[in-house]
Write an enzyme that holds these catalytic residues in place. Structure first.
Site, mmCIF file in Angstrom:
data_model
loop_
_atom_site.group_PDB
_atom_site.id
_atom_site.type_symbol
_atom_site.label_atom_id
_atom_site.label_comp_id
_atom_site.label_asym_id
_atom_site.label_seq_id
_atom_site.Cartn_x
_atom_site.Cartn_y
_atom_site.Cartn_z
ATOM 1 N N GLU A 1 -11.888 -35.129 10.406
ATOM 2 C CA GLU A 1 -12.096 -35.587 8.711
ATOM 3 C C GLU A 1 -11.023 -35.731 7.967
ATOM 4 O O GLU A 1 -10.820 -36.682 7.277
ATOM 5 C CB GLU A 1 -13.137 -34.543 8.345
ATOM 6 C CG GLU A 1 -14.073 -34.894 7.034
ATOM 7 C CD GLU A 1 -14.799 -33.733 6.643
ATOM 8 O OE1 GLU A 1 -15.223 -32.901 7.328
ATOM 9 O OE2 GLU A 1 -15.443 -33.882 5.611
ATOM 10 N N ARG B 1 -13.411 -23.624 24.164
ATOM 11 C CA ARG B 1 -14.673 -23.229 24.814
ATOM 12 C C ARG B 1 -15.154 -24.191 25.779
ATOM 13 O O ARG B 1 -16.025 -23.705 26.490
ATOM 14 C CB ARG B 1 -15.843 -23.278 23.509
ATOM 15 C CG ARG B 1 -15.548 -22.302 22.460
ATOM 16 C CD ARG B 1 -16.498 -22.025 21.507
ATOM 17 N NE ARG B 1 -16.542 -23.140 20.583
ATOM 18 C CZ ARG B 1 -15.890 -23.258 19.493
ATOM 19 N NH1 ARG B 1 -14.746 -22.432 19.244
ATOM 20 N NH2 ARG B 1 -15.798 -24.481 18.447
HETATM 21 P P1 AMP Z 1 -15.721 -33.705 17.711
HETATM 22 O O1 AMP Z 1 -14.492 -33.855 17.877
HETATM 23 O O2 AMP Z 1 -16.350 -33.740 16.327
HETATM 24 O O3 AMP Z 1 -16.903 -34.104 18.530
HETATM 25 O O4 AMP Z 1 -15.876 -31.915 17.593
HETATM 26 C C1 AMP Z 1 -15.835 -31.307 18.755
HETATM 27 C C2 AMP Z 1 -15.198 -30.159 18.918
HETATM 28 O O5 AMP Z 1 -15.324 -29.112 17.565
HETATM 29 C C3 AMP Z 1 -15.880 -29.250 19.916
HETATM 30 O O6 AMP Z 1 -14.625 -28.629 20.763
HETATM 31 C C4 AMP Z 1 -16.404 -27.959 19.259
HETATM 32 O O7 AMP Z 1 -16.136 -26.906 19.777
HETATM 33 C C5 AMP Z 1 -16.209 -28.174 17.725
HETATM 34 N N1 AMP Z 1 -17.082 -28.323 16.860
HETATM 35 C C6 AMP Z 1 -17.350 -29.107 16.141
HETATM 36 N N2 AMP Z 1 -18.589 -28.850 15.168
HETATM 37 C C7 AMP Z 1 -18.867 -27.724 15.295
HETATM 38 C C8 AMP Z 1 -20.034 -26.833 15.050
HETATM 39 N N3 AMP Z 1 -20.943 -27.442 14.172
HETATM 40 N N4 AMP Z 1 -20.155 -25.727 15.652
HETATM 41 C C9 AMP Z 1 -19.214 -25.148 16.625
HETATM 42 N N5 AMP Z 1 -18.192 -25.845 17.238
HETATM 43 C C10 AMP Z 1 -18.082 -27.171 16.570
#
Ligand code: AMP
Length: 174
Positions: free
Chosen positions: A100, A63
């Protein structure tokens, strides 16, 4: 709050328990389907990102490509894709990061960012693992990270604490 952001926020759909129980997924497809609102996102991102004087946008699969590509064309600069392992055709470097449960990895082409002022783009900042892995890839390939931009920040997850001192532009905070 900027009126444009109120309208943008109204086009984001909350999907409970996707892709697994307990996750509230921020679905951006209604926003993408609304041409006026999609353009508004690119307008606001361009206003926020331009002062950091980037010479390359680094878009994170998948995205991050949507907003990254639109922003790069708006700013008249190039785009470097950061992808899941095995997708990029030429010579790559890889960074792993923790999820996680388990680990994941991202790759970039060796010559994608050397000497460039890079802004890293994704749709959403959650724990910060993905964006910080992208930043490590940029730095390892002699690019300079001059900022990050996200449409959405889930502030309660404190992902920005993983992104160092770089400027972080997040249009919407939850
Ligand atoms: P992080 O590495 O935990 O910051 O996760 C970010 C990535 O996971 C991004 O590429 C987001 O598109 C996806 N992502 C994580 N949580 C969500 C959520 N609640 N809704 C949509 N996309 C998420």
């Amino acid at each position: 709050m900027d009126d444009r952001l109120v309208h943008i926020a109204s086009r984001i759909r909350d999907v409970p328990d996707f892709p697994k129980p307990g996750i509230l997924f921020k679905d951006i497809t209604p926003l993408l389907a609304d041409g006026t609102m999609f353009r508004s996102v690119v307008d606001v991102m361009a206003e926020r990102v331009a002062p950091h004087r980037p010479t390359r946008i680094v878009g994170i699969e998948s995205r991050g490509f949507l907003f990254g590509a639109a922003l790069a064309t708006r700013l008249g600069i190039g785009l470097a894709p950061v992808r899941k392992p095995g997708k990029l055709p030429w010579r790559t470097v890889r960074e792993t990061y923790s999820l996680e449960y388990g680990t994941d990895a991202l790759e970039i082409h060796e010559d994608a960012v050397a000497g460039e002022r890079c802004v890293i783009i994704d749709d959403l900042l959650a724990t910060g693992g993905t964006a910080s892995a992208a930043a490590r890839l940029v730095t390892r390939q002699q690019g300079r990270v001059v900022g990050f931009a996200f449409l959405i920040e889930l502030g309660f997850l404190e992902g920005r604490s993983k992104l160092g001192d770089h400027p972080i532009e997040a249009l919407l905070n939850y």
